[in-house]
Design a protein around this motif. Structure first.
Motif, PDB file in Angstrom:
ATOM      1  N   GLU A 234       0.862  -1.181   0.000  1.00 52.84           N
ATOM      2  CA  GLU A 234       0.000   0.000   0.000  1.00 52.84           C
ATOM      3  C   GLU A 234       0.894   1.225   0.000  1.00 52.84           C
ATOM      4  N   THR A 235       0.630   2.141  -0.920  1.00 55.92           N
ATOM      5  CA  THR A 235       1.447   3.343  -1.050  1.00 55.92           C
ATOM      6  C   THR A 235       0.701   4.550  -0.488  1.00 55.92           C
ATOM      7  N   ASP A 236       1.447   5.627  -0.219  1.00 55.26           N
ATOM      8  CA  ASP A 236       0.830   6.848   0.314  1.00 55.26           C
ATOM      9  C   ASP A 236       0.222   7.704  -0.782  1.00 55.26           C
ATOM     10  N   GLU A 237       0.661   7.504  -2.025  1.00 53.33           N
ATOM     11  CA  GLU A 237       0.155   8.270  -3.166  1.00 53.33           C
ATOM     12  C   GLU A 237      -0.258   7.303  -4.266  1.00 53.33           C
ATOM     13  N   ASP A 238      -1.064   7.806  -5.214  1.00 55.70           N
ATOM     14  CA  ASP A 238      -1.491   6.980  -6.339  1.00 55.70           C
ATOM     15  C   ASP A 238      -0.268   6.507  -7.127  1.00 55.70           C
TER      16      ASP A 238
ATOM     17  N   ARG B  57      -3.633   2.594  -5.016  1.00 57.10           N
ATOM     18  CA  ARG B  57      -2.611   2.591  -3.977  1.00 57.10           C
ATOM     19  C   ARG B  57      -2.313   1.203  -3.412  1.00 57.10           C
ATOM     20  N   LYS B  58      -2.950   0.182  -3.930  1.00 55.44           N
ATOM     21  CA  LYS B  58      -2.715  -1.174  -3.444  1.00 55.44           C
ATOM     22  C   LYS B  58      -2.474  -2.112  -4.623  1.00 55.44           C
TER      23      LYS B  58
ATOM     24  N   VAL C  88       7.556   5.606  -6.349  1.00 55.57           N
ATOM     25  CA  VAL C  88       6.959   5.451  -5.024  1.00 55.57           C
ATOM     26  C   VAL C  88       7.991   5.814  -3.964  1.00 55.57           C
TER      27      VAL C  88
ATOM     28  N   THR D 234       7.296   6.044  -0.094  1.00 56.31           N
ATOM     29  CA  THR D 234       7.119   5.119   1.028  1.00 56.31           C
ATOM     30  C   THR D 234       5.965   4.167   0.725  1.00 56.31           C
ATOM     31  N   PHE D 235       6.066   2.962   1.269  1.00 56.84           N
ATOM     32  CA  PHE D 235       5.005   1.972   1.098  1.00 56.84           C
ATOM     33  C   PHE D 235       5.030   1.027   2.291  1.00 56.84           C
ATOM     34  N   ARG D 236       3.922   0.327   2.473  1.00 55.77           N
ATOM     35  CA  ARG D 236       3.811  -0.661   3.544  1.00 55.77           C
ATOM     36  C   ARG D 236       3.526  -2.026   2.935  1.00 55.77           C
TER      37      ARG D 236
END
Length: 398
Positions: free
Chosen positions: A179-183, A214-215, A247, A249-251
């Protein structure tokens, strides 16, 4: 007083060894066939399937029994290499994904409602044909007999390997659901193969299933003989996210790791008159791509149709055609001796053919004319060399 759990009977019509994709698919197909409603089925699975341990992706142009649990589907597909990039709109087909846990829960719920099916958590230590009976399985929970057994345990290739005669590769990968913070993703488009990264004398690409902007599931996939240290897959996924998609940051929400055998080693469709092989044990993972889910469904449907019509499995258990086995062998030979050429071959395929024809070819549904169009669209020399290796009965080497 808590009632005792019923003791399962010991005699069945059909015994299914293994409760993964192949075993559960066959059990479900049997449960949906009215002509087999009186048949008793035992499914033996050593481990409870309670985790989302994998996902299955496939393309389809007709309904499947499991369309109700498709988690996502896409109408566009992208292919990318340094020489060629295109986003294809799918006309006949849709690209689909099913999560493993959704599949396990759906099938187990259906089988629990079926009085003909018994599921038992047990490992099979011995499976043998018995004259006048059919088959007998030995487990820690006891012995069970059946008219036919369907064995979906992974094939045991280590001792049977013949590297001077056959080709042995793996399709291996690490995938992150991120999952990212931006598109960052196009939710309408599967990134089917992104070959823009370094090949290192192997076939290496990024594969992306976007669920929203974002996912997405992002996988680093290789066709080669050896797996890599896990950190190398992870580094390539990070590089793709940072350099190709920008990208920051991402989780990581989930992870999947796998290695699928890709070989032209003969995988028998049966182990005896009453023991039928399923899944990868029966060669249902396509040797040149690793795709298996839809081939498993076609195999299950074929077996059930034979059982319903005659009481026996069909004489031709798989319906495989020799020419497609040859095409797989040729591509495996190229991958083994010059893996980096795989990128050029797939680039030419997608550059010079409608994507629907490529899908039909990989589904082994094309005519001789279409097969010629496919083969005529790629540079012939690598395939001619591999034909020479096939004729000599020796795999090619770098």
């Amino acid at each position: 007083m808590v009632p005792e759990k019923p003791v399962p009977p010991t005699e069945y019509d059909y015994l299914i060894v293994g409760g993964g994709a192949a075993g559960l698919s066959l059990a479900y197909h049997i449960s949906q066939e009215p002509a087999l409603a009186s048949k008793r089925v035992l499914v033996l699975e050593p481990e409870a399937k309670t985790q989302n341990d994998r996902t299955w992706s496939f393309w389809a142009d007709e309904p499947l029994l499991f369309d109700g649990i498709v988690a996502h589907e896409w109408e566009q597909l992208a292919f990318r290499s340094p020489q060629f990039e295109r986003v294809f709109s799918l006309r006949r087909h849709r690209y689909k994904m099913i999560r493993g846990l959704d599949f396990y829960q759906f099938v187990h719920a259906a089988l629990a409602r079926s009085p003909q099916v018994t599921c038992l958590q047990a490992s099979v230590t011995d499976l043998a044909e018995v004259e006048g009976v059919g088959v007998r399985s030995t487990t820690a929970a006891g012995e069970f007999t059946a008219r036919y057994a369907f064995d979906s345990r992974p094939p045991e290739l280590n001792e049977a390997r013949q590297p001077r005669k056959h080709r042995y590769l793996l399709q291996h990968f690490v995938g992150w659901e991120v999952e990212t913070d931006e598109d960052a993703f196009d939710p309408a488009t599967v990134e089917f193969m992104d070959f823009r990264g370094a090949q290192h004398h192997e076939a290496r690409f990024i594969y992306v299933l976007p669920f929203s902007r974002r996912k997405a599931l992002v996988e680093y996939t290789l066709f080669s003989a050896e797996v890599l240290p896990k950190a190398e897959y992870e580094a390539e996924i990070r590089r793709y996210l940072h350099e190709q998609l920008g990208v920051g940051t991402f989780r990581i929400e989930a992870e999947e790791v796998g290695a699928i055998p890709m070989t032209d080693h003969p995988l028998a469709a049966r182990a005896g008159n009453h023991i039928i092989n399923l899944g990868t044990r029966a060669g249902r993972a396509k040797p040149s791509t690793g795709y298996a889910f839809k081939r498993i469904q076609a195999h299950s449907a074929r077996l059930v149709a034979g059982l319903a019509a005659t009481g026996h499995p069909p004489q031709d258990l798989t319906g495989d055609q020799w020419q497609f086995h040859l095409f797989d062998t040729l591509l495996l030979d190229i991958m083994q001796r010059q893996g980096e050429r795989t990128r050029d071959i797939f680039t030419e395929l997608f550059q010079r053919n409608p994507v629907e024809r490529i899908f039909d070819f990989l589904d082994e549904r094309t005519s001789w004319k279409e097969n010629f169009q496919i083969m005529n669209s790629v540079t012939p020399w690598p395939f001619l060399r591999s034909i020479g290796h096939v004729v000599r009965g020796r795999p090619g080497a770098r």
